[in-house]
Design an enzyme around this catalytic site. Structure first.
Site, PDB file in Angstrom:
ATOM      1  N   LYS A  28      11.336 -82.201  29.750  1.00  0.00           N
ATOM      2  CA  LYS A  28      12.789 -82.020  29.626  1.00  0.00           C
ATOM      3  C   LYS A  28      13.298 -81.614  31.007  1.00  0.00           C
ATOM      4  O   LYS A  28      13.213 -80.457  31.406  1.00  0.00           O
ATOM      5  CB  LYS A  28      13.074 -80.915  28.606  1.00  0.00           C
ATOM      6  CG  LYS A  28      14.420 -81.029  27.895  1.00  0.00           C
ATOM      7  CD  LYS A  28      15.630 -81.065  28.791  1.00  0.00           C
ATOM      8  CE  LYS A  28      16.050 -79.693  29.262  1.00  0.00           C
ATOM      9  NZ  LYS A  28      17.135 -79.761  30.285  1.00  0.00           N
TER      10      LYS A  28
ATOM     11  N   GLU B  35       7.437 -69.798  35.760  1.00  0.00           N
ATOM     12  CA  GLU B  35       7.763 -69.658  37.188  1.00  0.00           C
ATOM     13  C   GLU B  35       9.252 -69.375  37.256  1.00  0.00           C
ATOM     14  O   GLU B  35      10.056 -70.261  36.989  1.00  0.00           O
ATOM     15  CB  GLU B  35       7.443 -70.959  37.947  1.00  0.00           C
ATOM     16  CG  GLU B  35       6.025 -71.465  37.780  1.00  0.00           C
ATOM     17  CD  GLU B  35       4.979 -70.639  38.501  1.00  0.00           C
ATOM     18  OE1 GLU B  35       5.330 -69.605  39.107  1.00  0.00           O
ATOM     19  OE2 GLU B  35       3.801 -71.015  38.429  1.00  0.00           O
TER      20      GLU B  35
ATOM     21  N   CYS C  86      13.254 -71.216  45.153  1.00  0.00           N
ATOM     22  CA  CYS C  86      12.821 -69.995  44.465  1.00  0.00           C
ATOM     23  C   CYS C  86      12.149 -69.031  45.430  1.00  0.00           C
ATOM     24  O   CYS C  86      12.253 -67.819  45.283  1.00  0.00           O
ATOM     25  CB  CYS C  86      11.894 -70.335  43.312  1.00  0.00           C
ATOM     26  SG  CYS C  86      10.457 -71.297  43.791  1.00  0.00           S
TER      27      CYS C  86
ATOM     28  N   GLU D  44      19.578 -62.736  42.615  1.00  0.00           N
ATOM     29  CA  GLU D  44      19.250 -64.050  43.180  1.00  0.00           C
ATOM     30  C   GLU D  44      20.537 -64.869  43.312  1.00  0.00           C
ATOM     31  O   GLU D  44      21.220 -65.110  42.320  1.00  0.00           O
ATOM     32  CB  GLU D  44      18.261 -64.786  42.263  1.00  0.00           C
ATOM     33  CG  GLU D  44      17.792 -66.102  42.859  1.00  0.00           C
ATOM     34  CD  GLU D  44      16.859 -66.886  41.943  1.00  0.00           C
ATOM     35  OE1 GLU D  44      17.142 -66.987  40.731  1.00  0.00           O
ATOM     36  OE2 GLU D  44      15.855 -67.416  42.440  1.00  0.00           O
TER      37      GLU D  44
HETATM   38  P1  NAD Z   1      17.635 -72.668  34.295  1.00  0.00           P
HETATM   39  O1  NAD Z   1      16.821 -71.572  33.733  1.00  0.00           O
HETATM   40  O2  NAD Z   1      19.100 -72.650  34.071  1.00  0.00           O
HETATM   41  O3  NAD Z   1      17.148 -74.074  33.709  1.00  0.00           O
HETATM   42  C1  NAD Z   1      15.818 -74.522  33.869  1.00  0.00           C
HETATM   43  C2  NAD Z   1      15.507 -75.507  32.754  1.00  0.00           C
HETATM   44  O4  NAD Z   1      15.523 -74.815  31.508  1.00  0.00           O
HETATM   45  C3  NAD Z   1      16.512 -76.641  32.612  1.00  0.00           C
HETATM   46  O5  NAD Z   1      15.833 -77.837  32.297  1.00  0.00           O
HETATM   47  C4  NAD Z   1      17.359 -76.183  31.447  1.00  0.00           C
HETATM   48  O6  NAD Z   1      17.969 -77.254  30.756  1.00  0.00           O
HETATM   49  C5  NAD Z   1      16.319 -75.507  30.587  1.00  0.00           C
HETATM   50  N1  NAD Z   1      16.853 -74.534  29.628  1.00  0.00           N
HETATM   51  C6  NAD Z   1      17.967 -73.787  29.742  1.00  0.00           C
HETATM   52  N2  NAD Z   1      18.131 -73.018  28.624  1.00  0.00           N
HETATM   53  C7  NAD Z   1      17.078 -73.280  27.814  1.00  0.00           C
HETATM   54  C8  NAD Z   1      16.684 -72.803  26.539  1.00  0.00           C
HETATM   55  N3  NAD Z   1      17.405 -71.905  25.870  1.00  0.00           N
HETATM   56  N4  NAD Z   1      15.537 -73.272  25.987  1.00  0.00           N
HETATM   57  C9  NAD Z   1      14.794 -74.183  26.657  1.00  0.00           C
HETATM   58  N5  NAD Z   1      15.136 -74.700  27.866  1.00  0.00           N
HETATM   59  C10 NAD Z   1      16.264 -74.242  28.442  1.00  0.00           C
HETATM   60  O7  NAD Z   1      17.283 -72.725  35.824  1.00  0.00           O
HETATM   61  P2  NAD Z   1      17.954 -73.644  36.941  1.00  0.00           P
HETATM   62  O8  NAD Z   1      19.304 -73.078  37.226  1.00  0.00           O
HETATM   63  O9  NAD Z   1      17.811 -75.071  36.551  1.00  0.00           O
HETATM   64  O10 NAD Z   1      16.971 -73.412  38.181  1.00  0.00           O
HETATM   65  C11 NAD Z   1      17.138 -72.404  39.106  1.00  0.00           C
HETATM   66  C12 NAD Z   1      16.215 -71.245  38.813  1.00  0.00           C
HETATM   67  O11 NAD Z   1      14.865 -71.691  38.803  1.00  0.00           O
HETATM   68  C13 NAD Z   1      16.265 -70.161  39.859  1.00  0.00           C
HETATM   69  O12 NAD Z   1      16.271 -68.904  39.233  1.00  0.00           O
HETATM   70  C14 NAD Z   1      14.957 -70.338  40.631  1.00  0.00           C
HETATM   71  O13 NAD Z   1      14.475 -69.202  41.286  1.00  0.00           O
HETATM   72  C15 NAD Z   1      14.057 -70.807  39.566  1.00  0.00           C
HETATM   73  N6  NAD Z   1      12.904 -71.506  40.143  1.00  0.00           N
HETATM   74  C16 NAD Z   1      11.692 -70.891  40.134  1.00  0.00           C
HETATM   75  C17 NAD Z   1      10.603 -71.517  40.708  1.00  0.00           C
HETATM   76  C18 NAD Z   1       9.257 -70.857  40.719  1.00  0.00           C
HETATM   77  O14 NAD Z   1       8.282 -71.560  40.921  1.00  0.00           O
HETATM   78  N7  NAD Z   1       9.167 -69.556  40.502  1.00  0.00           N
HETATM   79  C19 NAD Z   1      10.755 -72.783  41.273  1.00  0.00           C
HETATM   80  C20 NAD Z   1      12.003 -73.376  41.270  1.00  0.00           C
HETATM   81  C21 NAD Z   1      13.078 -72.727  40.678  1.00  0.00           C
END
Ligand code: NAD
Length: 507
Positions: free
Chosen positions: A193, A268, A302, A400
């Site tokens: 997804k 992550e 991230c 963040e």
């Molecule tokens: P997000 O949490 O908004 O979304 C990530 C994914 O989760 C998307 O595909 C979204 O559709 C899905 N999602 C959202 N709500 C959900 C739910 N209730 N149930 C299941 N899936 C759901 O994150 P984002 O804004 O897309 O990405 C940015 C974030 O990701 C930042 O906080 C960043 O630090 C983090 N990040 C972490 C790493 C790491 O390796 N630690 C790497 C890249 C990004």
């Protein structure tokens, strides 16, 4: 201080050829729409206009994808193939990614706003992920324990089943590869997804996988909103494990939702990583590296070193030189190879980052940036923004921001630097700059971070553990740890000779 002038590349809007206007799911070897017919709009971050609609997956679409993945797992060849045969497919996938790197990069850049040179680098890293796990699965050795004359015990490693993969919008294709490669190498089948802001590059996977010979049903993709498609995947009883990358708050919700089915999870999550610069560091190298560490990938990274801590005696010099360079960063059209910082992914995210930029003006001393760059009236552009003298209680220090915004804070002693470094809820990465070997290692061991780089920005060998501590994640992937996550290690005990058995029921 006023917003500093920022250089900008040509503001032209490049639109790749043959852009799809309709982005579908891919289930059981077929591109399909949602059962309900629902769609959502996908915007590009330079015009903020909708260029395509994507299928908005709901529970019924997830059900179909999980059913296909389950069939491919229980009846199909993939989990039963020899590792070498799976590795050949993975290597062909890597070849195909490399062969279309330019196309991949232009689509990624168009959809995400990442600078094209950096999107190209991410495409290569995606290919490397497949090559790496192809090698690893062939070289995989499992444990055997011999108890002389009595037992041999061995580990029978088995793919867990249907893996649910949920990914964010920053470097989407590369982060998808980061989960797809080990899951497929392990013999799992998958439902991916991708993030709803950036579904474009993910639509290339199906063609890449089919041409490489991945059997139908092994890879399934359902687009959609997190709270709908993502939620249904997390709650599906036929999916025994979820690998998630995204925000900490989303991870917390998913964690709760996985509990009902006691799913395996890898998380992550977010970061607010410190870059600690001691006065004995090579300051030229530290400035190059800390600039790149926070402003590359638009700061939507991230592991960004978004809190710079500088020893007082080097502080003013560091701030002045860092800010001067930040003001010269080329912001502009993501497709222009000269661009160093492109457009942020989406107007909602842009608004969030800009709100922190405004907040920062009352929480720190603005040294560079501070708003929209001159000459770029449209698109999600933010001038690389530097705030100095930021207190650890400030929200811009604690939260963040995930954009081209950095805080700089002075410290006087190693103990104070450590307290500042550890004084946030996150613990993903830390970057230390010093020429003192003892200090480097002592500090590295004490800092609360899953990954530490000494005198470097984030350059990572794929064998090393990847992940965070505290609110930055749960579980470490990377190298064989990723294979461990996607496999069960069943212990098989063989008795040799006569087993001594206490005899019950004998009078
Ligand atoms: P997000 O949490 O908004 O979304 C990530 C994914 O989760 C998307 O595909 C979204 O559709 C899905 N999602 C959202 N709500 C959900 C739910 N209730 N149930 C299941 N899936 C759901 O994150 P984002 O804004 O897309 O990405 C940015 C974030 O990701 C930042 O906080 C960043 O630090 C983090 N990040 C972490 C790493 C790491 O390796 N630690 C790497 C890249 C990004």
């Amino acid at each position: 201080m006023h917003a500093a002038p920022t250089h900008h590349a040509a503001a032209a809007h490049y639109i790749p050829e043959n852009l799809p206007t309709r982005i579908q799911h891919f289930i059981d070897g077929e591109f399909v729409d949602s059962v309900s017919g629902k769609t959502f709009d996908v915007l590009d971050p330079v015009s903020n206009l909708s260029y395509a609609t994507a299928a908005a997956g709901q529970g019924e679409d997830i059900d179909l994808a999980v059913a296909a993945a389950t069939r491919a797992f229980t009846d199909g060849p993939w989990p039963r193939m020899l590792p070498r045969a799976r590795a050949q497919v993975l290597n062909r996938i890597a070849d195909a990614i490399e062969a279309q790197d330019a196309r991949l990069a232009e689509l990624e850049t168009f959809d995400t706003g990442l600078p094209i040179t950096q999107a190209l680098g991410q495409a290569h890293r995606a290919a490397e992920n497949f090559r790496f796990f192809a090698d690893l699965i062939v070289a995989q050795a499992d444990d055997t324990y011999s108890v002389p004359g009595r037992q041999i015990n061995y580990v029978n490693r088995k793919p867990v089943g249907v893996a649910g993969l949920i990914t964010p919008w920053n470097t989407p294709f590369m982060l998808e590869s980061w989960k797809l490669a080990p899951a497929l190498a392990s013999g799992c089948t998958v439902v991916l997804k991708p993030a709803e802001f950036t579904p474009l590059s993910a639509s290339l996977w199906a063609g890449i996988f089919a041409a490489a010979g991945l059997p139908d049903g092994v890879f399934n993709l359902v687009n959609g909103i997190g709270e709908e498609a993502g939620d249904a995947l997390v709650k599906h009883p036929g999916v025994p494990l979820i690998s998630f990358t995204g925000e900490t708050t989303t991870g917390q919700l998913i964690y709760r939702n996985c509990a009902a089915n006691l799913k395996g999870m890898s998380m992550e999550l977010g970061g607010k990583s410190p870059a600690v610069v001691f006065a004995d560091a090579d300051l030229d190298a530290a400035i190059d590296s800390t600039l790149f560490g926070v402003f590359s990938l638009n700061g939507e990274r991230c592991t960004a070193g978004s809190r710079i801590l500088v020893e007082r005696s080097a502080y003013e010099d560091f701030c002045a030189r860092f800010a001067a360079r930040a003001q010269q960063i080329v912001v502009g059209d993501p497709h222009d190879p000269k661009t160093e910082v492109g457009a942020l992914v989406h107007p909602e995210h842009y608004a969030k980052v800009m709100s922190y930029v405004e907040l920062g003006k009352s929480e720190g001393r603005l040294l560079a940036g501070g708003g929209r760059p001159a000459g770029l009236p449209e698109g999600n552009y933010v001038a690389p923004t530097v705030f100095a003298d930021v207190a650890p209680t400030a929200r811009i220090f604690q939260e963040e921001i995930f954009g081209p915004v950095v805080t700089i804070t002075p410290f006087d002693t190693d103990a104070e630097a450590l307290e500042l470094a550890n004084g946030v809820k996150y613990g993903l990465a830390a970057y230390l700059w010093t020429s003192n070997l003892t200090r480097a290692h002592t500090f590295a061991h004490a800092v609360e971070a899953g990954m530490v780089w000494l005198n470097s920005h984030n350059v990572r060998d794929l064998r090393t553990p990847f992940g965070g501590v505290k609110a930055s994640g749960l579980g470490h992937e990377g190298g064989y740890r990723s294979i461990d996550f996607y496999t069960d290690q069943q212990a098989v005990h063989i008795s040799l000779g006569v087993v001594h058995t206490p005899r019950f029921g004998i009078r």
